[in-house]
Design a protein around this motif. Structure first.
Motif, PDB file in Angstrom:
ATOM      1  N   HIS A 257     -40.042  17.818 -41.190  1.00 28.16           N
ATOM      2  CA  HIS A 257     -40.139  18.249 -39.783  1.00 28.16           C
ATOM      3  C   HIS A 257     -39.738  19.719 -39.580  1.00 28.16           C
ATOM      4  CE1 HIS A 257     -35.764  17.182 -39.182  1.00 28.16           C
ATOM      5  NE2 HIS A 257     -35.854  18.210 -38.378  1.00 28.16           N
ATOM      6  N   ALA A 395     -24.004  15.352 -38.245  1.00 30.79           N
ATOM      7  CA  ALA A 395     -24.821  16.545 -38.449  1.00 30.79           C
ATOM      8  C   ALA A 395     -25.436  16.884 -37.095  1.00 30.79           C
ATOM      9  CB  ALA A 395     -25.907  16.257 -39.469  1.00 30.79           C
ATOM     10  N   CYS A 396     -26.044  18.059 -36.983  1.00 33.22           N
ATOM     11  CA  CYS A 396     -26.606  18.454 -35.688  1.00 33.22           C
ATOM     12  C   CYS A 396     -27.815  19.369 -35.913  1.00 33.22           C
ATOM     13  CB  CYS A 396     -25.505  19.154 -34.878  1.00 33.22           C
ATOM     14  SG  CYS A 396     -25.743  19.014 -33.093  1.00 33.22           S
TER      15      CYS A 396
END
Ligand code: 4AZ
Length: 450
Positions: A257, A395-396
């Protein structure tokens, strides 16, 4: 005390008491000798030159002594020997098998006992099994040994100390391994070969880092140099966009992605080292391979994996090198402790950071992660969940494509997940979702040969 003459306020004066009470004995002797022998005065600048040269001389001597006594350097050795009570298993041919891990760990523990229990205990750093080869008499072991010796220790003496301890203690230090004494061979490797040997192995860190606390990647722990040497940043038009993992000197693995924003290799670069600015190394991208089945339609996050081929080889160092890939058959147990790293946002929709961060997360079973209040059935076998149901550590954005890693019992790190998606960051009941690397192990091999 001899009768001496001193220069004072432009006149010669004679005196019999100690004329140089504050100078060291050495200086006094030099100055007085000069004065006496010439019978004339010594110019102040000459005294100054003498003092300065004596100080420089002393500093040089002290510097040299402390350099040789306190300066340490890594020395590498290769030890080979035959184990006679273990039959060779073809699984020993691959480093990533459970069989290889089990026997290597046994050998490395034995090496640690051999040297930690000897007078070399403070000089021994680590051992690493390099190869297990077939032999008619059993298994031939090749192991790299790393020591920290003082620069003053001669190479010949260091080698003979390591050699004698190995021969004396190898037989008695293992309750399990039978070592044929007559086959023990020890060779010293030069620094370059030693560094290459260690850095060319996947999943090794230059030292054991300790980590305390489970904090969010965000306001959590900053990474230190060499702590996650496989972490890469992939950058679109020069700006950090996603994380990635080094799997060889020309290949990175990341999330598919990440390339929604653009698939042209010439717009992408990769950087290495814990800082985005300045990086340790930077490379152009030659090719991007996105999984054929990835369709990029939201909310379909399946097949979120891509490979990046670099235009030139990374130079492997202790700060930049590859992570290991697990076998396709490797089973990751629930509640296993893993680490996720990245330059991603500190909070949902926040900006990236310049220094790499790390967080400890736990594997959450797919059954739990598919519960109605969690992700309600959208987690497929190609994904895994990691984090905490209570939220906080996660996570971000900007961490996407980056590594989720786990150390095995030998302290070797494996890539088990790729940061893929999640419902915002750190929310309760919304843990991070990762691409499950074992599901794509054969796909990676088919594209890269790794
Ligand atoms: C993202 O948008 C993203 N909390 C990555 C990871 C997570 C959420 C979002 C996990 O790249």
């Amino acid at each position: 005390m001899p009768h001496s003459v001193l220069w004072s306020s432009g006149r010669y004066i004679s005196q019999t008491k100690d004329p140089l009470p504050d100078l060291s004995l050495v200086l006094k002797v030099q100055i007085l000798t000069q004065m006496d022998s010439g019978g004339r005065n010594v110019k102040p600048w000459k005294i100054a030159v003498i003092i300065v040269s004596v100080i420089i001389g002393l500093a040089l001597i002290i510097g040299l002594i402390s350099y040789f006594l306190c300066h340490y350097q890594d020395r590498y050795y290769n030890a080979t020997f035959l184990i006679t009570n273990v039959p060779y298993d073809p699984q020993y041919g691959r480093q990533t098998t459970e069989e290889f891990r089990y026997l290597s760990q046994e050998i490395e523990t034995t090496m640690s006992k051999v040297f930690k229990g000897s007078f070399l205990s403070r000089k021994y750093i680590r051992s690493h099994v390099v190869a297990l080869s077939p032999d008619p008499g059993g298994v031939l072991v090749s192991v790299a040994l790393v020591f920290k010796f003082a620069s003053a220790d001669s190479k010949a003496t260091s080698w003979s100390h390591v050699n004698s301890v190995l021969r004396r203690r190898l037989e008695t230090s293992s309750t399990f391994l039978n070592v044929d004494q007559s086959t023990i061979k020890l060779t010293e490797l030069n620094k370059e070969n030693g560094d290459n040997l260690i850095n060319n192995f996947c999943g090794i860190r230059k030292e054991a880092f300790s980590f305390s606390g489970v904090e969010r990647i965000t306001d959590g722990q900053r990474a230190r140099d060499g702590e996650w040497p496989w972490q890469a940043s992939i950058q679109l038009d020069g700006t950090h966009y996603c994380g990635a993992s080094v799997i060889s000197n020309t290949w990175l693995v990341t999330a598919a992605h990440c390339f929604k924003a653009g698939r042209e290799p010439r717009r992408w670069t990769a950087s290495f080292g814990i800082l985005l600015r300045p990086p340790k190394q930077r490379k152009y991208v030659r090719r991007i391979i996105i999984h054929e089945k990835y369709n990029g339609l939201v909310p379909d996050h399946e097949y979120d994996i891509a490979l990046v081929e670099l235009a030139s080889s990374i130079e492997f160092t202790s700060d930049v090198h590859s992570v290991c890939l697990p076998e396709a058959s490797y089973i990751l147990r629930d509640n296993t402790s893993c680490f996720v790293t990245g330059w991603g946002a500190l909070r949902n929709d926040g900006p990236s950071v310049n220094q790499l961060r790390q967080a400890e997360v736990k594997i959450i079973s797919t059954a739990v992660c598919n519960r109605p209040q969690v992700y309600a059935g959208v987690i497929t076998p190609g994904m895994l969940c990691a984090g905490y149901l209570e939220g906080r550590v996660d996570a971000c954005q900007g961490d996407s494509g980056g590594p989720l890693v786990k150390a095995n019992s030998r302290g070797i790190w494996y890539l088990v997940g790729i940061v893929s998606w999640g419902d915002e960051c750190g929310k309760a009941d919304k843990p991070g979702v990762y691409t499950r690397v074992t599901s794509y192990r054969d796909w990676i091999a088919s594209k890269t040969g790794i």
